[in-house]
Each structure stands twice: as structure tokens, then as C-alpha cells.
Design a protein around this motif. Structure first.
Motif, PDB file in Angstrom:
ATOM      1  N   UNK A 285     -11.962 -18.138  13.985  1.00 16.82           N
ATOM      2  CA  UNK A 285     -11.961 -16.995  13.086  1.00 16.82           C
ATOM      3  C   UNK A 285     -12.214 -15.670  13.772  1.00 16.82           C
ATOM      4  N   UNK A 286     -13.108 -15.677  14.756  1.00 17.33           N
ATOM      5  CA  UNK A 286     -13.447 -14.449  15.438  1.00 17.33           C
ATOM      6  C   UNK A 286     -12.268 -13.908  16.250  1.00 17.33           C
ATOM      7  N   UNK A 287     -11.307 -14.778  16.561  1.00 17.26           N
ATOM      8  CA  UNK A 287     -10.213 -14.381  17.428  1.00 17.26           C
ATOM      9  C   UNK A 287      -8.912 -14.115  16.667  1.00 17.26           C
ATOM     10  N   UNK A 288      -8.710 -14.781  15.552  1.00 13.42           N
ATOM     11  CA  UNK A 288      -7.409 -14.699  14.887  1.00 13.42           C
ATOM     12  C   UNK A 288      -7.439 -13.980  13.546  1.00 13.42           C
ATOM     13  N   UNK A 289      -8.594 -13.640  13.035  1.00 12.78           N
ATOM     14  CA  UNK A 289      -8.658 -13.000  11.720  1.00 12.78           C
ATOM     15  C   UNK A 289      -7.948 -11.648  11.743  1.00 12.78           C
ATOM     16  N   UNK A 290      -7.148 -11.405  10.729  1.00 14.79           N
ATOM     17  CA  UNK A 290      -6.394 -10.164  10.630  1.00 14.79           C
ATOM     18  C   UNK A 290      -6.764  -9.425   9.352  1.00 14.79           C
ATOM     19  N   UNK A 291      -6.644  -8.107   9.403  1.00 15.73           N
ATOM     20  CA  UNK A 291      -6.860  -7.300   8.210  1.00 15.73           C
ATOM     21  C   UNK A 291      -5.637  -7.401   7.302  1.00 15.73           C
ATOM     22  N   UNK A 292      -5.867  -7.235   6.022  1.00 18.01           N
ATOM     23  CA  UNK A 292      -4.760  -7.218   5.068  1.00 18.01           C
ATOM     24  C   UNK A 292      -3.870  -6.018   5.387  1.00 18.01           C
ATOM     25  N   UNK A 293      -2.570  -6.245   5.581  1.00 23.70           N
ATOM     26  CA  UNK A 293      -1.686  -5.125   5.955  1.00 23.70           C
ATOM     27  C   UNK A 293      -1.460  -4.166   4.793  1.00 23.70           C
ATOM     28  N   UNK A 294      -1.094  -2.954   5.162  1.00 22.98           N
ATOM     29  CA  UNK A 294      -0.701  -1.980   4.151  1.00 22.98           C
ATOM     30  C   UNK A 294       0.752  -2.206   3.790  1.00 22.98           C
ATOM     31  N   UNK A 295       1.084  -1.962   2.574  1.00 26.92           N
ATOM     32  CA  UNK A 295       2.462  -2.096   2.130  1.00 26.92           C
ATOM     33  C   UNK A 295       2.769  -1.052   1.081  1.00 26.92           C
ATOM     34  N   UNK A 296       4.021  -0.960   0.712  1.00 27.37           N
ATOM     35  CA  UNK A 296       4.451   0.059  -0.239  1.00 27.37           C
ATOM     36  C   UNK A 296       4.989  -0.590  -1.507  1.00 27.37           C
ATOM     37  N   UNK A 297       4.401  -0.216  -2.634  1.00 26.96           N
ATOM     38  CA  UNK A 297       4.908  -0.673  -3.921  1.00 26.96           C
ATOM     39  C   UNK A 297       6.174   0.093  -4.283  1.00 26.96           C
ATOM     40  N   UNK A 298       6.989  -0.516  -5.127  1.00 26.82           N
ATOM     41  CA  UNK A 298       8.159   0.197  -5.586  1.00 26.82           C
ATOM     42  C   UNK A 298       9.420  -0.646  -5.594  1.00 26.82           C
ATOM     43  N   UNK A 299      10.579   0.006  -5.762  1.00 23.50           N
ATOM     44  CA  UNK A 299      11.858  -0.712  -5.910  1.00 23.50           C
ATOM     45  C   UNK A 299      12.206  -1.620  -4.732  1.00 23.50           C
ATOM     46  N   UNK A 300      11.890  -1.206  -3.490  1.00 26.23           N
ATOM     47  CA  UNK A 300      12.243  -2.041  -2.335  1.00 26.23           C
ATOM     48  C   UNK A 300      11.489  -3.368  -2.354  1.00 26.23           C
ATOM     49  N   UNK A 301      10.209  -3.316  -2.733  1.00 31.46           N
ATOM     50  CA  UNK A 301       9.416  -4.550  -2.812  1.00 31.46           C
ATOM     51  C   UNK A 301       9.971  -5.456  -3.902  1.00 31.46           C
ATOM     52  N   UNK A 302      10.295  -4.869  -5.042  1.00 36.62           N
ATOM     53  CA  UNK A 302      10.838  -5.662  -6.144  1.00 36.62           C
ATOM     54  C   UNK A 302      12.211  -6.226  -5.789  1.00 36.62           C
ATOM     55  N   UNK A 303      12.994  -5.463  -5.025  1.00 38.98           N
ATOM     56  CA  UNK A 303      14.320  -5.947  -4.622  1.00 38.98           C
ATOM     57  C   UNK A 303      14.201  -7.170  -3.712  1.00 38.98           C
ATOM     58  N   UNK A 304      13.264  -7.132  -2.747  1.00 36.82           N
ATOM     59  CA  UNK A 304      13.070  -8.280  -1.869  1.00 36.82           C
ATOM     60  C   UNK A 304      12.591  -9.490  -2.669  1.00 36.82           C
ATOM     61  N   UNK A 305      11.691  -9.255  -3.621  1.00 37.79           N
ATOM     62  CA  UNK A 305      11.212 -10.351  -4.459  1.00 37.79           C
ATOM     63  C   UNK A 305      12.366 -10.984  -5.231  1.00 37.79           C
TER      64      UNK A 305
END
Length: 230
Positions: free
Chosen positions: A26-46
């Protein structure tokens, strides 16, 4: 009963081993939650993901049955909103409209209330590992597009409902928008960004496309006895 105790013992060893691995790495591989952008592009990929997996077939499917990791079996009557949960030692009918109306059909355990609560948790977990991609456009889900190294991924966060609201998953997809893996930021795992691979996709009898094998740290989670019907 001896087989059941053996399963519990083996499961306990596997869980403890996994916890140990998580703590050490855990001390070596834990990652922060990435930032992302809400909106039409996210919904289109979904929507592209849902199209690839034939979401229309999922909507029309009435019954889905499967065995999760060789331990729990399910017969989900989706059109009537109840599910039969069974193992070697019990069978429970969960009313998904009203959990209070659930009933224990048979069991060697007299603690029926606890058995129903356990069955609810198991169904929420095991059904998610079977059909998580079909949930990405639900009202309870927040979607964000994440771009990294020229690739697009879909970050989803459950803002309500289920057993663990607040959990987030970053879906990676191939060139056809079929999921290949997700990274997890979930309450039950203290390490962020653990990856689970999704593979061995099959088209079921009703046309749904489902992954029958997942893996975490190389440990396989298999879906067997999979059947769907319209």
C-alpha cells in the motif's frame, strides 16, 4: 458442514493473505483519485461502453443467474425485482423492493435476520462484479472523463445507493470501448487505485455481454453457471 467450514477456513486464509499484501504494498502503490471533467464527453464515453455491451439486451433481460467465485449462486428475477441467493448451507429470497419482505427458504443457521443482511451485502457485491458497466449511466452515478497519455478513461462515483456509496472506479477501455479493467477507490480497501482486470467476455443467451473472469493481484474471480433469459 465440514465442507462449509473448510471453505470458510480457506477463504479466511485468502482474505488474510490479501490484506497482508495490501498493507505491505500500500505504501508503494496507493494512488490519489484522479481529477476528471463532468459533461457531455464523459456521458458520450459512458454511452459508447453501453452500446458495445448491448445495454438494450440488459434492459430486456428478465432473469440472470450465475455463481460467484464458486461460493454463492444467484437467480435474479430482474423483471420482478427479487433474487434467490443460495450456497451449500442456505437459500434466501431477497425482495429488492422491500428488504423487510425477504425470507429464508432454508438454512442450517437459525439467525435469519443476520443471514438476510449477509445475503444483501453479498448480492450487492457479487452482482456488481458481474455487471458493473451496465450501471454507469444510472442517476446515482457521477461521471467524469479522465485523459492520460492520450487515452480516455471513465471515472464514476456512486453518490448514493448500494452498500458503499462514495466508492469510485476508473474504467479503462479498448479501441471498441469494451472495458479492460478498472481502478478502485473504495471504502473497504485502504489503498487507492488498486486495479482489477476484466476479461473473458461472452455474449449470453439474451444478448448481454458479460465478463466471466476478473483478477486482482493476479488472483482470479470467476463467474460460472452464467445464464440469461428474456
Amino acid at each position: 458442514m465440514k465442507r462449509f467450514l473448510k471453505i470458510i477456513k480457506v477463504t479466511g486464509i485468502v482474505v488474510l493473505s490479501l490484506i497482508l499484501i495490501l498493507v505491505i504494498t500500500g505504501f508503494f502503490v496507493s494512488e490519489d483519485l484522479p481529477n476528471g471533467k463532468k459533461g457531455p464527453e464523459a456521458d458520450q464515453l459512458a454511452q459508447q461502453i453501453l452500446n458495445e455491451l448491448n445495454y438494450e439486451a440488459f434492459e430486456k433481460t428478465k432473469i440472470i443467474s450465475w455463481t460467484f467465485a464458486g461460493v454463492h449462486s444467484y437467480e435474479w428475477h430482474k423483471h420482478k425485482n427479487y433474487v434467490i441467493v443460495s450456497s451449500e448451507d442456505y437459500k434466501v429470497k431477497l425482495d429488492l423492493n422491500d428488504y423487510d419482505q425477504s425470507e429464508v427458504i432454508s438454512s442450517k443457521d437459525l439467525d435469519y435476520e443476520n443471514l438476510i443482511e449477509t445475503s444483501i451485502r453479498n448480492f450487492n457485491n457479487d452482482s456488481y462484479w458481474l455487471m458493473a458497466p451496465y450501471k454507469i449511466m444510472e442517476d446515482s452515478v457521477e461521471r467524469r472523463l479522465v485523459k492520460k497519455d492520450g487515452k480516455k478513461s471513465l471515472l464514476i462515483t456512486f453518490i448514493s445507493g448500494g452498500t458503499t456509496p462514495g466508492d469510485s472506479y476508473l474504467w479503462e477501455v479498448d479501441e471498441n470501448h469494451r472495458p479492460t479493467s478498472f481502478q478502485m477507490w473504495v471504502s473497504i480497501i485502504p489503498i487507492g487505485g488498486i486495479q482489477a482486470k476484466w476479461k473473458d467476455w461472452v455474449e449470453t443467451q439474451s444478448g448481454m455481454i458479460l465478463s466471466t473472469k476478473k483478477s486482482v493481484f493476479g488472483i482470479p474471480i470467476e463467474i460460472t453457471n452464467l445464464k440469461t433469459s428474456l
